[in-house]
Each structure stands twice: as structure tokens, then as C-alpha cells.
Design an enzyme around this catalytic site. Sequence first.
Site, PDB file in Angstrom:
ATOM      1  N   HIS A  44       2.523  -0.003   4.896  1.00 28.54           N
ATOM      2  CA  HIS A  44       3.703   0.315   5.719  1.00 28.54           C
ATOM      3  C   HIS A  44       4.905   0.006   4.657  1.00 28.54           C
ATOM      4  O   HIS A  44       4.837  -0.402   3.653  1.00 28.54           O
ATOM      5  CB  HIS A  44       3.740  -0.264   6.868  1.00 28.54           C
ATOM      6  CG  HIS A  44       3.598  -1.795   6.723  1.00 28.54           C
ATOM      7  ND1 HIS A  44       4.435  -2.800   6.390  1.00 28.54           N
ATOM      8  CD2 HIS A  44       2.416  -2.510   7.432  1.00 28.54           C
ATOM      9  CE1 HIS A  44       3.725  -4.070   6.367  1.00 28.54           C
ATOM     10  NE2 HIS A  44       2.649  -3.812   7.003  1.00 28.54           N
ATOM     11  N   GLY A  46       6.745  -2.335   4.771  1.00 30.10           N
ATOM     12  CA  GLY A  46       6.973  -3.627   4.312  1.00 30.10           C
ATOM     13  C   GLY A  46       6.069  -3.831   3.014  1.00 30.10           C
ATOM     14  O   GLY A  46       6.607  -4.565   1.927  1.00 30.10           O
ATOM     15  N   HIS A  47       5.082  -3.170   2.793  1.00 27.77           N
ATOM     16  CA  HIS A  47       4.239  -3.447   1.796  1.00 27.77           C
ATOM     17  C   HIS A  47       5.114  -2.716   0.484  1.00 27.77           C
ATOM     18  O   HIS A  47       5.120  -3.067  -0.590  1.00 27.77           O
ATOM     19  CB  HIS A  47       3.029  -2.762   1.654  1.00 27.77           C
ATOM     20  CG  HIS A  47       1.998  -3.312   2.687  1.00 27.77           C
ATOM     21  ND1 HIS A  47       1.668  -2.585   3.704  1.00 27.77           N
ATOM     22  CD2 HIS A  47       1.403  -4.378   2.393  1.00 27.77           C
ATOM     23  CE1 HIS A  47       0.593  -3.414   4.507  1.00 27.77           C
ATOM     24  NE2 HIS A  47       0.633  -4.422   3.589  1.00 27.77           N
ATOM     25  N   GLN A 163       0.231 -18.102   4.332  1.00 32.34           N
ATOM     26  CA  GLN A 163      -0.453 -17.532   3.237  1.00 32.34           C
ATOM     27  C   GLN A 163       0.469 -17.711   1.831  1.00 32.34           C
ATOM     28  O   GLN A 163      -0.053 -18.139   0.745  1.00 32.34           O
ATOM     29  CB  GLN A 163      -0.877 -16.223   3.420  1.00 32.34           C
ATOM     30  CG  GLN A 163      -1.183 -15.264   2.329  1.00 32.34           C
ATOM     31  CD  GLN A 163      -1.785 -13.980   2.562  1.00 32.34           C
ATOM     32  OE1 GLN A 163      -2.801 -13.670   3.403  1.00 32.34           O
ATOM     33  NE2 GLN A 163      -0.870 -12.991   2.633  1.00 32.34           N
TER      34      GLN A 163
HETATM   35  O1  PAF Z   1      -1.910 -10.442   3.025  1.00 30.30           O
HETATM   36  C1  PAF Z   1      -2.908  -9.629   2.991  1.00 30.30           C
HETATM   37  O2  PAF Z   1      -2.765  -8.305   3.010  1.00 30.30           O
HETATM   38  C2  PAF Z   1      -3.968 -10.184   2.093  1.00 30.30           C
HETATM   39  O3  PAF Z   1      -4.417 -11.601   2.805  1.00 30.30           O
HETATM   40  C3  PAF Z   1      -4.077 -10.453   0.596  1.00 30.30           C
HETATM   41  C4  PAF Z   1      -3.082 -11.508   0.134  1.00 30.30           C
HETATM   42  C5  PAF Z   1      -4.047  -9.188   0.038  1.00 30.30           C
HETATM   43  C6  PAF Z   1      -5.443 -11.099   0.350  1.00 30.30           C
HETATM   44  O4  PAF Z   1      -6.646 -10.241   0.849  1.00 30.30           O
END
Ligand code: PAF
Length: 298
Positions: A44, A46-47, A163
Amino acid sequence: MAQRSPSPPAPVVLLDPAEVRAACDRARAGGHGVGFVPTMGALHQGHLALVSEARRRAGYVVVSVFVNPKQFGPNEDFARYPRDLAADVAKLAPLGVDVVLAPHVDSVYPPGDETRVRPGAIAAPLEGAHRAGHFEGVATVVAKLFGIVGPCVAILGRKDYQQLLVVRRMVRDLFLPVDIVGHPIVRDPDGLAMSSRNVYLSPDERRRALAIVAGLDDAARAFARGERSARALERCARAPIELAAASIDYVEARDADTLAPIEGDVAARAVLAVACRVGATRLIDNVVLGEDAPPLGS
Ligand code: PAF
């Protein structure tokens, strides 16, 4: 007549980690830094913002699309996680991505694979307390992807705030030669944080999910007015979420760098993090008090 600038070449989609490593080695030999955005696809805006940031920072850009089975619990949505590689590649094409790494599970976890990265205390609270093994799965796959790509810079979104801290700590502890850049949360115009899981929401759930951003916004405004009590800020965020969510995993203010609990007042920066279910969909969001503007803007 005005000349239209040529579209960037389409990204090369590679399934084989060895081919990706060779492509990145060639890029480095040609003098390019490699920028990397790890994703699980279902891309999306965001990515795409993360990818644009990688493009700004590096001459060669790799995006991985890999739904990592090791970071999903047995009752989570691994099987139904949205997958559409062709659509993802089409979204990446205008951004000047060089390589899309889309490996099969067996090439990331081949027979005999047994090494795991176990994060420490930073992974214990919040998501770690509700998703056993999740961060071991994340840290392990991110370490593997870094090993394949060898990026000098990797961009991760701040929606997955814990994360980001787990990956930063791993990079520090393992002396990995990569800069980790945290990108601000990208929100829809109504404030909902963009997430691949938003597609699971019915229109009514999508509307109810706005209680999350309303709660964070209320708390951020209370903080701006001078409220410093961690419990009061949590109560402020929780109130609208309680009315809309099917269940709440946490609404917690924690130290923004260490995720240590805050007993009394928020001293400097604190992350106010939320995880809850709207209908059956688990959503997370956060605001960094003392740093982020209220998420609903002025
Ligand atoms: O944030 C994500 O989409 C996942 O946790 C990642 C960093 C790609 C690891 O699988």
C-alpha cells in the site's frame, strides 16, 4: 513540445537468493549503495513511501516480498495473508526499484536450516507478550534478508514500532553494517494507519477502527496540553477504543527507546502503543509523545 521523462525500467523479479546477492554485488562493484525495504507484500502507499525513501538514499533498491511463516502464530492469519506478487510489482515499477526479491519458503528455510535470532528484553512486552515467537521469526528473517541483500540502508515503517526497535537492537548487537531508518506512519486521509490487514475490515469495521486513531489523537493532544501521567494518557487513548474494539491487547505508554514501563510521569519521549481487535482483525498503531504531531492533524 515538453518531453516526458522516461519511465524507470521495470524491476527484475528474482526468486533465488543467490541471484539477488550476485545482482547486489554487481551494483556495489559499480559504486552503488544498496537500499532495502523488507515487506510481506500486499503493498500500500505506506510501503511505497518506504521504497521512495530507499530510492532517495541509495543508488540501487531492493524490495523483498516474502510472507514469513516463522513470524505467525498457529492461530494467526498466515494462510489468508493477502498475496498478489504481480500487483505488488506493478506498484513498485514507477518507483525505480531494481530488484524484487520474492523467494520461496524453501529457499529461505531450506532443509536443515536451524539457526534462529532470539531478541532480548526489547521484544518481551507489547507484541512480544501477545505473539509468542513473533519477534524471533521477524529477527531471523530480517537477518537472513540482510545477509542476502547486504544493504547499506534499510527502511522500516514506524507503525510496527517495536519491530523497528528489535531490528535496530539486532543490528547493533550483531554488528551488522546497515543503517536502519524508521519511516513515519502513513495514514489514510481519515487517519487510519495504512496496513495490509485493513483489507480484512468490513465497511462498518473500517469505520469503527477509527476509534484507534481517535484515542491516540486524544492522548497526543492531552500530552501537548501538559498531561504527563502515563496512566492518564493511557486512559485517554483507551476510552474511545473500548467502545469500538472487540478486544484490546494493550494500550500502553512505554519509554520510546527501551520500551521500559513508565511508572509515574512521562519524562521525555514515550511511545503510546495500541493493539486491539476490530471484528476479527488485529490492528496496531502508535504515537510517539513528545515527537509526533497528533495523528489527526491540526
Ligand atoms: O513488517 C513486515 O512486513 C515484516 O515483519 C518484515 C519486516 C518484512 C519481516 O517479515
